[in-house]
Design a protein around this motif. Structure first.
Motif, PDB file in Angstrom:
ATOM      1  N   MET A  57       0.827  -1.203   0.000  1.00  0.00           N
ATOM      2  CA  MET A  57       0.000   0.000   0.000  1.00  0.00           C
ATOM      3  C   MET A  57       0.865   1.258   0.000  1.00  0.00           C
ATOM      4  SD  MET A  57      -2.915  -1.321  -0.251  1.00  0.00           S
ATOM      5  CE  MET A  57      -3.917   0.162  -0.121  1.00  0.00           C
ATOM      6  N   ALA A  58       1.994   1.205   0.714  1.00  0.00           N
ATOM      7  CA  ALA A  58       2.906   2.352   0.722  1.00  0.00           C
ATOM      8  C   ALA A  58       3.497   2.578  -0.667  1.00  0.00           C
ATOM      9  CB  ALA A  58       4.015   2.127   1.741  1.00  0.00           C
ATOM     10  N   SER A  59       3.837   1.495  -1.367  1.00  0.00           N
ATOM     11  CA  SER A  59       4.365   1.613  -2.730  1.00  0.00           C
ATOM     12  C   SER A  59       3.319   2.212  -3.663  1.00  0.00           C
ATOM     13  CB  SER A  59       4.797   0.240  -3.248  1.00  0.00           C
ATOM     14  OG  SER A  59       5.896  -0.257  -2.509  1.00  0.00           O
ATOM     15  N   LEU A  60       2.070   1.786  -3.481  1.00  0.00           N
ATOM     16  CA  LEU A  60       0.985   2.344  -4.287  1.00  0.00           C
ATOM     17  C   LEU A  60       0.858   3.835  -4.038  1.00  0.00           C
ATOM     18  CD1 LEU A  60      -1.560   2.027  -6.088  1.00  0.00           C
ATOM     19  CD2 LEU A  60      -2.843   1.515  -3.996  1.00  0.00           C
ATOM     20  N   PHE A  61       0.901   4.250  -2.777  1.00  0.00           N
ATOM     21  CA  PHE A  61       0.749   5.655  -2.409  1.00  0.00           C
ATOM     22  C   PHE A  61       1.877   6.497  -2.996  1.00  0.00           C
ATOM     23  CE2 PHE A  61       1.476   9.204   0.579  1.00  0.00           C
ATOM     24  CZ  PHE A  61       0.236   9.818   0.488  1.00  0.00           C
ATOM     25  N   ARG A  62       3.083   5.935  -3.031  1.00  0.00           N
ATOM     26  CA  ARG A  62       4.238   6.680  -3.550  1.00  0.00           C
ATOM     27  C   ARG A  62       4.298   6.681  -5.077  1.00  0.00           C
ATOM     28  NH1 ARG A  62       6.912   3.982   0.926  1.00  0.00           N
ATOM     29  NH2 ARG A  62       7.621   2.360  -0.533  1.00  0.00           N
ATOM     30  N   LEU A  77      -8.659   2.918  -2.252  1.00  0.00           N
ATOM     31  CA  LEU A  77      -8.048   1.659  -1.830  1.00  0.00           C
ATOM     32  C   LEU A  77      -7.419   1.771  -0.454  1.00  0.00           C
ATOM     33  CD1 LEU A  77      -6.503   0.125  -5.036  1.00  0.00           C
ATOM     34  CD2 LEU A  77      -7.568  -1.166  -3.202  1.00  0.00           C
ATOM     35  N   ILE A  78      -6.717   2.850  -0.213  1.00  0.00           N
ATOM     36  CA  ILE A  78      -6.052   3.019   1.081  1.00  0.00           C
ATOM     37  C   ILE A  78      -7.077   3.119   2.202  1.00  0.00           C
ATOM     38  CG2 ILE A  78      -4.649   4.615   2.436  1.00  0.00           C
ATOM     39  CD1 ILE A  78      -3.043   5.157  -0.123  1.00  0.00           C
ATOM     40  N   LYS A  79      -8.183   3.800   1.944  1.00  0.00           N
ATOM     41  CA  LYS A  79      -9.233   3.910   2.964  1.00  0.00           C
ATOM     42  C   LYS A  79      -9.860   2.551   3.263  1.00  0.00           C
ATOM     43  CE  LYS A  79     -10.536   8.732   2.102  1.00  0.00           C
ATOM     44  NZ  LYS A  79     -11.601   9.644   1.581  1.00  0.00           N
ATOM     45  N   GLU A  80     -10.063   1.744   2.224  1.00  0.00           N
ATOM     46  CA  GLU A  80     -10.698   0.436   2.434  1.00  0.00           C
ATOM     47  C   GLU A  80      -9.743  -0.543   3.107  1.00  0.00           C
ATOM     48  OE1 GLU A  80     -13.631  -2.422   2.530  1.00  0.00           O
ATOM     49  OE2 GLU A  80     -13.792  -0.280   2.094  1.00  0.00           O
ATOM     50  N   MET A  81      -8.500  -0.587   2.682  1.00  0.00           N
ATOM     51  CA  MET A  81      -7.542  -1.549   3.214  1.00  0.00           C
ATOM     52  C   MET A  81      -7.034  -1.132   4.587  1.00  0.00           C
ATOM     53  SD  MET A  81      -7.309  -3.871   0.800  1.00  0.00           S
ATOM     54  CE  MET A  81      -5.786  -4.747   1.087  1.00  0.00           C
ATOM     55  N   ILE A 124      -4.251   0.801   7.304  1.00  0.00           N
ATOM     56  CA  ILE A 124      -2.826   0.574   7.581  1.00  0.00           C
ATOM     57  C   ILE A 124      -2.574  -0.897   7.861  1.00  0.00           C
ATOM     58  CG2 ILE A 124      -0.901   1.173   9.098  1.00  0.00           C
ATOM     59  CD1 ILE A 124      -2.326   3.794   9.723  1.00  0.00           C
ATOM     60  N   TYR A 125      -3.468  -1.480   8.630  1.00  0.00           N
ATOM     61  CA  TYR A 125      -3.339  -2.889   9.015  1.00  0.00           C
ATOM     62  C   TYR A 125      -4.639  -3.608   8.634  1.00  0.00           C
ATOM     63  CZ  TYR A 125       0.109  -0.555  12.006  1.00  0.00           C
ATOM     64  OH  TYR A 125       1.137   0.231  12.483  1.00  0.00           O
ATOM     65  N   PRO A 126      -4.749  -4.103   7.421  1.00  0.00           N
ATOM     66  CA  PRO A 126      -6.010  -4.731   6.992  1.00  0.00           C
ATOM     67  C   PRO A 126      -6.291  -6.028   7.733  1.00  0.00           C
ATOM     68  CG  PRO A 126      -4.292  -5.032   5.348  1.00  0.00           C
ATOM     69  CD  PRO A 126      -3.744  -4.083   6.358  1.00  0.00           C
ATOM     70  N   PRO A 127      -7.548  -6.386   7.933  1.00  0.00           N
ATOM     71  CA  PRO A 127      -7.895  -7.677   8.529  1.00  0.00           C
ATOM     72  C   PRO A 127      -7.229  -8.810   7.750  1.00  0.00           C
ATOM     73  CG  PRO A 127      -9.839  -6.293   8.408  1.00  0.00           C
ATOM     74  CD  PRO A 127      -8.764  -5.565   7.659  1.00  0.00           C
ATOM     75  N   GLY A 128      -6.693  -9.780   8.502  1.00  0.00           N
ATOM     76  CA  GLY A 128      -5.990 -10.880   7.873  1.00  0.00           C
ATOM     77  C   GLY A 128      -4.486 -10.682   7.812  1.00  0.00           C
ATOM     78  N   SER A 129      -4.020  -9.485   8.128  1.00  0.00           N
ATOM     79  CA  SER A 129      -2.576  -9.237   8.173  1.00  0.00           C
ATOM     80  C   SER A 129      -2.088  -9.441   9.612  1.00  0.00           C
ATOM     81  CB  SER A 129      -2.249  -7.831   7.678  1.00  0.00           C
ATOM     82  OG  SER A 129      -2.822  -6.842   8.517  1.00  0.00           O
ATOM     83  N   PHE A 130      -0.773  -9.431   9.778  1.00  0.00           N
ATOM     84  CA  PHE A 130      -0.180  -9.749  11.079  1.00  0.00           C
ATOM     85  C   PHE A 130       0.651  -8.574  11.587  1.00  0.00           C
ATOM     86  CE2 PHE A 130      -1.123 -13.651   8.926  1.00  0.00           C
ATOM     87  CZ  PHE A 130      -1.628 -14.464   9.919  1.00  0.00           C
ATOM     88  N   THR A 177      -8.115  -8.735  13.146  1.00  0.00           N
ATOM     89  CA  THR A 177      -9.395  -9.371  12.850  1.00  0.00           C
ATOM     90  C   THR A 177     -10.395  -8.400  12.238  1.00  0.00           C
ATOM     91  OG1 THR A 177     -10.267  -8.942  15.083  1.00  0.00           O
ATOM     92  CG2 THR A 177      -9.078 -11.022  14.730  1.00  0.00           C
ATOM     93  N   HIS A 178     -10.417  -7.157  12.724  1.00  0.00           N
ATOM     94  CA  HIS A 178     -11.377  -6.171  12.222  1.00  0.00           C
ATOM     95  C   HIS A 178     -10.733  -4.791  12.266  1.00  0.00           C
ATOM     96  CE1 HIS A 178     -13.860  -9.522  13.619  1.00  0.00           C
ATOM     97  NE2 HIS A 178     -14.810  -9.095  12.810  1.00  0.00           N
ATOM     98  N   SER A 179     -11.180  -3.916  11.401  1.00  0.00           N
ATOM     99  CA  SER A 179     -10.736  -2.531  11.450  1.00  0.00           C
ATOM    100  C   SER A 179     -11.264  -1.877  12.719  1.00  0.00           C
ATOM    101  CB  SER A 179     -11.229  -1.766  10.222  1.00  0.00           C
ATOM    102  OG  SER A 179     -10.734  -2.354   9.043  1.00  0.00           O
ATOM    103  N   GLY A 180     -10.505  -0.929  13.254  1.00  0.00           N
ATOM    104  CA  GLY A 180     -10.932  -0.203  14.444  1.00  0.00           C
ATOM    105  C   GLY A 180     -11.461   1.165  14.084  1.00  0.00           C
ATOM    106  N   GLU A 181     -11.866   1.913  15.101  1.00  0.00           N
ATOM    107  CA  GLU A 181     -12.353   3.264  14.861  1.00  0.00           C
ATOM    108  C   GLU A 181     -11.234   4.155  14.335  1.00  0.00           C
ATOM    109  OE1 GLU A 181     -14.254   4.769  18.332  1.00  0.00           O
ATOM    110  OE2 GLU A 181     -15.811   3.227  18.366  1.00  0.00           O
TER     111      GLU A 181
END
Length: 383
Positions: free
Chosen positions: A278-283, A297-301, A303-309, A321-325
């Motif tokens: 996502m950082a590469s996309l933004f740059r 895309l950045i808004k939907e995904m 910084i830490y999308p669900p399913g990432s570690f 597990t889920h996006s936060g506020e």
């Protein structure tokens, strides 16, 4: 001379105080006692009717069958409530079906209808299980690139509030954009050398050929065809097959092309972390794309999308597990200490607390757990 209609004694549940009778009620001699839809008003009236009430055999049979079907449907609803759908499981099944459908192409009976049904089903899944379907992008061990692309498109269309018909065209195009090169993509997945010239020619032709296959299969949606035909065009005119420029490319085709490229980056052999992609996309390192699409895309995904570690301040490895506020405060489940074995069960952590704040993203391999261990984190009883 016609035969008089056959009559049968009415079951007691057809005669309930305060309720409408579901059939015409007759005496045994055929005299009409109570018209269908009228009420049994008192216990005394019910007792009198119970002794003599008959109904037309066919009408009673229809009513009994309807009750049987209603009970069966209720049991199915109760079973679904006690065994709720899991978005990762559903996504895995659908990805497998899609792979088989695309591989056989026109040999599949009703190809157009199957793709349309899959598009509808996928849209519904993303509407019900936004975080779980995002997680499926990173956790499901499926081969289907098209399925991942279509899933992300469905999520992005939902965020945009896209009109249903347009969204279905977009998701359908994502599912079917590679229908002409399914076998080629399977070959390339295990091929170490660069593409041969015939393979390159097949790749360049696949947008137009794919549209032709879909038209032959019965897809009549022209927007769907347009997106399949132009999803590899680029704003600078360096895309294919027609070399179109920015103003000539539909925004939905640019979105499809962007998501196609992004999913390739997520799952390439030298895969970067989702946050790095996502950082590469933004740059702008992945190519020139309209800023509005990049922002979407950045808004939907996130910084830490669900399913990432991620690594927590507690020195634990956790899965989002889920996006936060807030973008930097997702909901997480701890899996293990950085230097320890996996926990017997996941431990939910509140990343809003300093002790469990997210420190950095990490590779999936650091979790040291199989994806199947995590699937249940997205099971929902609420739909």
């Amino acid at each position: 001379m016609s035969q008089p209609p056959s009559r049968i004694k009415l079951p007691g549940r057809f005669l309930r105080v305060g309720e409408q009778v579901p059939v015409d009620v007759y005496a045994k001699n055929g005299f009409l006692l109570l018209k269908k839809g009228h009420y049994v008003l008192t216990p005394e009236q019910r007792e009198r009717l119970m002794d003599v009430a008959h109904g037309d055999v066919e009408e009673v049979a229809v009513r009994l069958e309807r009750e049987r079907l209603d009970r069966a449907a209720q049991r199915e609803r109760e079973a679904a409530a006690s065994n709720p759908k899991n978005p990762l499981v559903e996504a895995g099944f659908m990805a497998g079906r899609l792979e088989a459908v695309l591989l056989h192409g026109l040999a599949v009976p009703g190809l157009a209808g199957r793709l349309e049904d899959m598009a509808e089903e996928l849209i519904q899944l993303t509407q019900r299980f936004r975080d779980g379907m995002l997680a499926s992008l990173f956790l499901l061990p499926v081969k289907s690139h098209s399925f991942r692309v279509a899933t992300l498109l469905a999520l992005l269309g939902r965020r945009q509030g896209m009109e249903p018909a347009r969204l279905k065209s977009l998701v359908g195009a994502g599912l079917s954009m590679n229908v002409a090169i399914s076998q080629l993509m399977n070959q390339l997945a295990t091929q170490r050398q660069s593409m041969s010239l015939p393979q390159q020619e097949e790749m360049v032709a696949h947008p137009v050929l794919g549209s032709a296959i879909l038209r032959e299969a019965g897809v009549t949606d022209e927007h769907w065809h347009l997106l399949v035909q132009t999803h590899h065009e680029q704003d600078d005119g360096q895309g294919y097959p027609a070399g179109l420029h920015a103003d000539e490319i539909h925004p939905d085709a640019r979105l499809l092309g962007l998501v196609d490229l992004l999913c390739e980056q997520f799952y390439s052999d030298a895969a970067l972390l989702p946050s790095q992609v996502m950082a590469s996309l933004f740059r702008g390192e992945l190519g020139l794309f309209p800023p509005a699409l990049v922002s979407l895309l950045i808004k939907e995904m996130g910084i830490y999308p669900p399913g990432s570690f991620v690594r927590l301040a507690s020195q634990e490895i956790a899965v989002v597990t889920h996006s936060g506020e807030k973008a930097n405060q997702p909901r997480v489940a701890a899996l293990r200490k950085v230097d320890g074995p996996p926990y017997a069960d996941v431990l939910l952590r509140d990343s809003r607390q300093p002790a469990y704040r997210v420190v950095e993203p990490v590779a999936a391999a650091t979790a040291a757990v199989k994806p199947a261990y995590l699937t249940r984190l997205w099971t929902s009883r609420l739909g």
